[in-house]
Design a protein around this motif. Structure first.
Motif, mmCIF file in Angstrom:
data_model
loop_
_atom_site.group_PDB
_atom_site.id
_atom_site.type_symbol
_atom_site.label_atom_id
_atom_site.label_comp_id
_atom_site.label_asym_id
_atom_site.label_seq_id
_atom_site.Cartn_x
_atom_site.Cartn_y
_atom_site.Cartn_z
ATOM 1 N N ASP A 295 0.825 -1.212 0.000
ATOM 2 C CA ASP A 295 0.000 0.000 0.000
ATOM 3 C C ASP A 295 0.857 1.258 0.000
ATOM 4 N N PHE A 296 1.978 1.197 0.704
ATOM 5 C CA PHE A 296 2.837 2.362 0.870
ATOM 6 C C PHE A 296 3.602 2.700 -0.412
ATOM 7 N N ILE A 297 4.201 1.711 -1.058
ATOM 8 C CA ILE A 297 5.043 1.971 -2.234
ATOM 9 C C ILE A 297 4.272 2.656 -3.361
ATOM 10 N N PRO A 298 3.057 2.213 -3.726
ATOM 11 C CA PRO A 298 2.343 2.923 -4.797
ATOM 12 C C PRO A 298 2.110 4.401 -4.506
ATOM 13 N N ILE A 299 1.869 4.743 -3.238
ATOM 14 C CA ILE A 299 1.648 6.145 -2.901
ATOM 15 C C ILE A 299 2.941 6.938 -3.033
ATOM 16 N N VAL A 300 4.047 6.370 -2.577
ATOM 17 C CA VAL A 300 5.336 7.049 -2.745
ATOM 18 C C VAL A 300 5.632 7.245 -4.227
ATOM 19 N N TYR A 301 5.405 6.213 -5.019
ATOM 20 C CA TYR A 301 5.619 6.264 -6.471
ATOM 21 C C TYR A 301 4.790 7.386 -7.102
ATOM 22 N N HIS A 302 3.529 7.433 -6.729
ATOM 23 C CA HIS A 302 2.626 8.462 -7.251
ATOM 24 C C HIS A 302 3.055 9.861 -6.808
ATOM 25 N N GLN A 303 3.383 10.020 -5.533
ATOM 26 C CA GLN A 303 3.725 11.329 -4.987
ATOM 27 C C GLN A 303 5.025 11.871 -5.564
#
Length: 311
Positions: A295-303
């Motif tokens: 869950d965390f990695i996709p948000i970092v990638y997007h941000q």
């Protein structure tokens, strides 16, 4: 006052539990417990440290930070009463999620005055609020009685129980209405869900949360905390100190740098996940199934500009 709160709690507990669809069976079948923090401040929590409540007691009454889930409202009141028979006068909400505002309605019906940031009230006025987990599901609009009665733009100060309680907006981290609460004499910081000891940070992009703001907000908390400051996490079993916040911040910065490098190499989200940028941290912060590195990695990638949050 106490009888009014108790009646409001009993009535509210007979109402449909709008949040129940968001949690597994048996989730609410636990006993809340009380943990002394420092000075006049205590913490009331579930055994799993989910959505910790701050309790500030003294001769002038009680001030709460957050109100847990609605099904725990009666237990929360009982736990407060074990600490003080004084009037519960004020409630400060750290952000908009239902595990932190669920008890607002019964407490407000009993006469407790609710404070929060302007942005949190705006989020509560939305017809449906987006939920950060599960690819952004929804939960119902909070009832009118649960909304903050007093809002602030930057900061406010309570002069209460012989102590200054400073309440101020944090940078947009977990949400865009994150509020820190600092009990100056007791030397206690309640950081809401900007800081947690149980999982990777939940950056709720649907309610204004950001990666950059998370790092900035943690830097702010670190700058405020001294060597003896006690820190209440939004989620976490233990009361901790400044060093634990530093470790959490450093982990986020390191993961972000690794993901940034992978993006610069042209990696897709699948490629970034496959590279396991969080691997060395998963044993410590990847243990919560509902919010792991996946869950965390996709948000970092997007941000960091890698692409859409969800394909």
């Amino acid at each position: 006052m106490n009888k009014m709160i108790l009646l409001a709690l009993l009535v509210s507990l007979l109402m449909p539990l709008s949040v129940s669809a968001q949690v597994p069976d048996g989730f609410f079948d636990v006993q809340l417990r009380t943990v002394p923090v420092a000075g006049r401040v205590h913490m009331i929590q579930r055994p799993d440290g989910f959505a910790n409540v701050g309790v500030f007691v003294g001769e002038e009454g009680v001030l709460l930070v957050d109100s847990q889930f609605k099904p725990h409202a009666e237990q929360l009141l009982a736990a407060v009463r074990d600490l003080s028979d004084g009037e519960i006068r004020f409630l400060i909400n750290t952000h908009v999620h239902p595990d932190h505002i669920g008890g607002n309605e019964p407490l407000a019906t009993g006469g407790v005055l609710i404070f929060a940031h302007d942005n949190m009230r705006v989020r509560m006025l939305e017809r449906r609020s987006r939920f950060p987990r599960g690819n952004g599901g929804f939960f119902p609009q909070a009832p009118a009685a649960a909304r903050p009665f007093v809002t602030f733009k930057e900061q406010l100060t309570f002069h209460f129980n012989g102590e200054e309680v400073k309440v101020f907006l944090a940078p947009p981290a977990h949400t865009d209405g994150d509020t820190f609460v600092y009990f100056t004499e007791s030397n206690v910081l309640h950081l809401g869900d900007v800081f947690r000891t149980t999982s990777y940070p939940v950056i709720d992009v649907y309610n204004g949360g950001t990666l950059a703001g998370t790092i900035e907000a943690l830097d702010l908390a670190i700058s405020l905390a001294g060597p003896n400051t006690r820190i209440i996490p939004g989620h976490g079993v233990d009361v901790v100190g400044r060093e634990e916040v530093v470790q959490f911040r450093d982990m986020i910065v390191d993961v972000a740098q690794r993901v940034r490098e992978l993006i610069s190499q042209g990696e897709t989200l699948d490629g970034v996940i496959a590279a396991e940028p969080t691997k060395q941290y998963d044993d410590k912060w990847g243990r919560v199934a509902s919010w792991s590195e996946k869950d965390f990695i996709p948000i970092v990638y997007h941000q960091l500009g890698g692409g859409s949050l969800y394909e």
